[in-house]
Design a protein around this motif. Structure first.
Motif, PDB file in Angstrom:
ATOM      1  N   ARG A  30      68.376  63.030  16.513  1.00 34.54           N
ATOM      2  CA  ARG A  30      67.074  63.642  16.764  1.00 34.54           C
ATOM      3  C   ARG A  30      67.008  65.047  16.166  1.00 34.54           C
ATOM      4  O   ARG A  30      65.971  65.470  15.666  1.00 34.54           O
ATOM      5  CB  ARG A  30      66.792  63.676  18.260  1.00 34.54           C
ATOM      6  CG  ARG A  30      66.632  62.293  18.902  1.00 34.54           C
ATOM      7  CD  ARG A  30      66.456  62.398  20.410  1.00 34.54           C
ATOM      8  NE  ARG A  30      65.249  63.126  20.762  1.00 34.54           N
ATOM      9  CZ  ARG A  30      64.993  63.559  22.004  1.00 34.54           C
ATOM     10  NH1 ARG A  30      65.873  63.350  22.975  1.00 34.54           N
ATOM     11  NH2 ARG A  30      63.872  64.211  22.250  1.00 34.54           N
ATOM     12  N   ILE A  31      68.139  65.771  16.203  1.00 37.48           N
ATOM     13  CA  ILE A  31      68.186  67.089  15.572  1.00 37.48           C
ATOM     14  C   ILE A  31      67.968  66.953  14.066  1.00 37.48           C
ATOM     15  O   ILE A  31      67.167  67.682  13.470  1.00 37.48           O
ATOM     16  CB  ILE A  31      69.539  67.774  15.866  1.00 37.48           C
ATOM     17  CG1 ILE A  31      69.651  68.118  17.345  1.00 37.48           C
ATOM     18  CG2 ILE A  31      69.705  69.028  15.003  1.00 37.48           C
ATOM     19  CD1 ILE A  31      71.027  68.624  17.757  1.00 37.48           C
ATOM     20  N   VAL A  84      63.608  75.695  13.778  1.00 39.31           N
ATOM     21  CA  VAL A  84      64.771  75.552  14.652  1.00 39.31           C
ATOM     22  C   VAL A  84      64.392  75.803  16.106  1.00 39.31           C
ATOM     23  O   VAL A  84      64.794  75.059  17.009  1.00 39.31           O
ATOM     24  CB  VAL A  84      65.898  76.498  14.207  1.00 39.31           C
ATOM     25  CG1 VAL A  84      67.024  76.524  15.238  1.00 39.31           C
ATOM     26  CG2 VAL A  84      66.442  76.075  12.846  1.00 39.31           C
ATOM     27  N   ALA A  85      63.621  76.856  16.370  1.00 43.60           N
ATOM     28  CA  ALA A  85      63.252  77.181  17.744  1.00 43.60           C
ATOM     29  C   ALA A  85      62.429  76.055  18.367  1.00 43.60           C
ATOM     30  O   ALA A  85      62.640  75.686  19.537  1.00 43.60           O
ATOM     31  CB  ALA A  85      62.476  78.489  17.784  1.00 43.60           C
ATOM     32  N   ALA A  86      61.504  75.502  17.598  1.00 42.41           N
ATOM     33  CA  ALA A  86      60.685  74.406  18.118  1.00 42.41           C
ATOM     34  C   ALA A  86      61.524  73.166  18.358  1.00 42.41           C
ATOM     35  O   ALA A  86      61.316  72.437  19.334  1.00 42.41           O
ATOM     36  CB  ALA A  86      59.553  74.094  17.133  1.00 42.41           C
ATOM     37  N   THR A  87      62.496  72.908  17.479  1.00 46.63           N
ATOM     38  CA  THR A  87      63.391  71.759  17.646  1.00 46.63           C
ATOM     39  C   THR A  87      64.187  71.892  18.936  1.00 46.63           C
ATOM     40  O   THR A  87      64.307  70.937  19.711  1.00 46.63           O
ATOM     41  CB  THR A  87      64.347  71.651  16.448  1.00 46.63           C
ATOM     42  OG1 THR A  87      63.591  71.397  15.263  1.00 46.63           O
ATOM     43  CG2 THR A  87      65.350  70.528  16.647  1.00 46.63           C
ATOM     44  N   ALA A  88      64.734  73.076  19.197  1.00 49.40           N
ATOM     45  CA  ALA A  88      65.502  73.299  20.422  1.00 49.40           C
ATOM     46  C   ALA A  88      64.629  73.070  21.647  1.00 49.40           C
ATOM     47  O   ALA A  88      65.041  72.406  22.613  1.00 49.40           O
ATOM     48  CB  ALA A  88      66.078  74.715  20.430  1.00 49.40           C
ATOM     49  N   GLU A  89      63.421  73.593  21.612  1.00 46.57           N
ATOM     50  CA  GLU A  89      62.518  73.451  22.760  1.00 46.57           C
ATOM     51  C   GLU A  89      62.155  71.989  22.989  1.00 46.57           C
ATOM     52  O   GLU A  89      62.165  71.505  24.132  1.00 46.57           O
ATOM     53  CB  GLU A  89      61.256  74.285  22.536  1.00 46.57           C
ATOM     54  CG  GLU A  89      60.289  74.252  23.705  1.00 46.57           C
ATOM     55  CD  GLU A  89      59.087  75.151  23.481  1.00 46.57           C
ATOM     56  OE1 GLU A  89      58.183  75.159  24.348  1.00 46.57           O
ATOM     57  OE2 GLU A  89      59.044  75.839  22.446  1.00 46.57           O
ATOM     58  N   LEU A  95      71.997  74.575  21.129  1.00 44.14           N
ATOM     59  CA  LEU A  95      71.743  73.892  19.859  1.00 44.14           C
ATOM     60  C   LEU A  95      72.737  74.363  18.798  1.00 44.14           C
ATOM     61  O   LEU A  95      73.271  73.550  18.042  1.00 44.14           O
ATOM     62  CB  LEU A  95      70.314  74.156  19.396  1.00 44.14           C
ATOM     63  CG  LEU A  95      69.922  73.563  18.035  1.00 44.14           C
ATOM     64  CD1 LEU A  95      70.103  72.049  18.021  1.00 44.14           C
ATOM     65  CD2 LEU A  95      68.479  73.936  17.686  1.00 44.14           C
ATOM     66  N   HIS A  96      73.007  75.656  18.769  1.00 42.71           N
ATOM     67  CA  HIS A  96      73.940  76.179  17.774  1.00 42.71           C
ATOM     68  C   HIS A  96      75.337  75.611  17.995  1.00 42.71           C
ATOM     69  O   HIS A  96      76.003  75.216  17.028  1.00 42.71           O
ATOM     70  CB  HIS A  96      73.978  77.700  17.836  1.00 42.71           C
ATOM     71  CG  HIS A  96      74.794  78.312  16.744  1.00 42.71           C
ATOM     72  ND1 HIS A  96      74.293  78.551  15.487  1.00 42.71           N
ATOM     73  CD2 HIS A  96      76.093  78.706  16.703  1.00 42.71           C
ATOM     74  CE1 HIS A  96      75.228  79.072  14.727  1.00 42.71           C
ATOM     75  NE2 HIS A  96      76.335  79.180  15.437  1.00 42.71           N
TER      76      HIS A  96
END
Length: 229
Positions: free
Chosen positions: A136-137, A147-152, A161-162
């Motif tokens: 999914r990542i 990246v921020a939207a993906t984490a959320e 996430l990192h």
């Protein structure tokens, strides 16, 4: 000559590369993947790359299984960051006796590519399935999601996430996003799309931005890559 095909292992690719007489230096471009390699009777692991790896066009034939991004650490039992930007003998990572048995198994197959694929299938069968969150990542970042939207969207904090990305992909999500964007751009350009349109479609600010990123990640210009230089 380079030839590849889809593997029976989901998401993986089986490939062979036999240098042609007079072939000059080449580049292996970063793609977010790890590979299990065979070369002159040796098994190696190619870690995830942050930049292009230069090849000299000589040294005999190669075969490999390229795993879907994030899956190889589960199958091989090591975090991706340990082999980032490296080509490592499997015997340096696993017990030598086990590697000798696996090498003999590959050598006994009808060809090294077939032997590597069988080995990859066996490793996958013996391991736990990769975390589905990793796919999914990859899907989100490959679609150009920030990246921020993906984490959320995945319910992860930025640090979570990192950490997951570092273990699975060998580098953080921002680097993975850059590598995946590079591959999107090259695929579009190779399909015949002009570079200006490629830049916009792949998610770059403009064509100069595309050119800077290509040079930073590959050491070449877009025209040089597309022309085989």
């Amino acid at each position: 000559m380079y030839v590849e095909r889809a593997s029976r292992l989901a998401g993986a690719v089986v490939w062979t590369n036999t240098p042609q007489p007079g072939a000059g230096p080449g580049r292996v471009l970063p793609d977010g993947c790890m590979d299990l390699l065979w070369h002159e009777g040796r098994l190696l692991v190619a870690g995830p790359d942050t930049h292009a790896q230069r090849t000299d066009g000589s040294g005999g034939s190669w075969a490999g299984v390229r795993f879907f991004p994030g899956t190889a650490p589960t199958f091989l039992g090591l975090p991706a960051y340990e082999v980032r930007d490296r080509r490592v003998e499997l015997a340096d990572l696993w017990p030598a006796a086990r590697v000798r048995l696996l090498t003999a198994r590959v050598d006994a197959a009808s060809g090294p590519a077939r032997g590597l694929e069988e080995l990859a299938l066996a490793l996958a069968a013996d391991a736990d399935p990769p975390d589905p969150l990793l796919r999914r990542i990859v899907t989100a970042l490959d679609a150009g999601r920030p990246v921020a939207a993906t984490a959320e969207e995945l319910g992860l904090g930025a640090r979570q996430l990192h950490r997951r990305a570092l273990t699975a992909f060998g580098y953080g999500p921002k680097t993975l996003a850059r590598v995946l964007r590079l591959q999107r751009a090259l695929a579009l350009a190779r399909s015949g799309m002009p570079l200006a349109g490629t830049a916009v479609a792949a998610g770059y600010a403009d064509q100069p931005h595309l050119a800077r990123e290509v040079r930073d990640l590959t050491g070449a210009t877009p025209a040089g890559l597309l022309g085989g230089g």
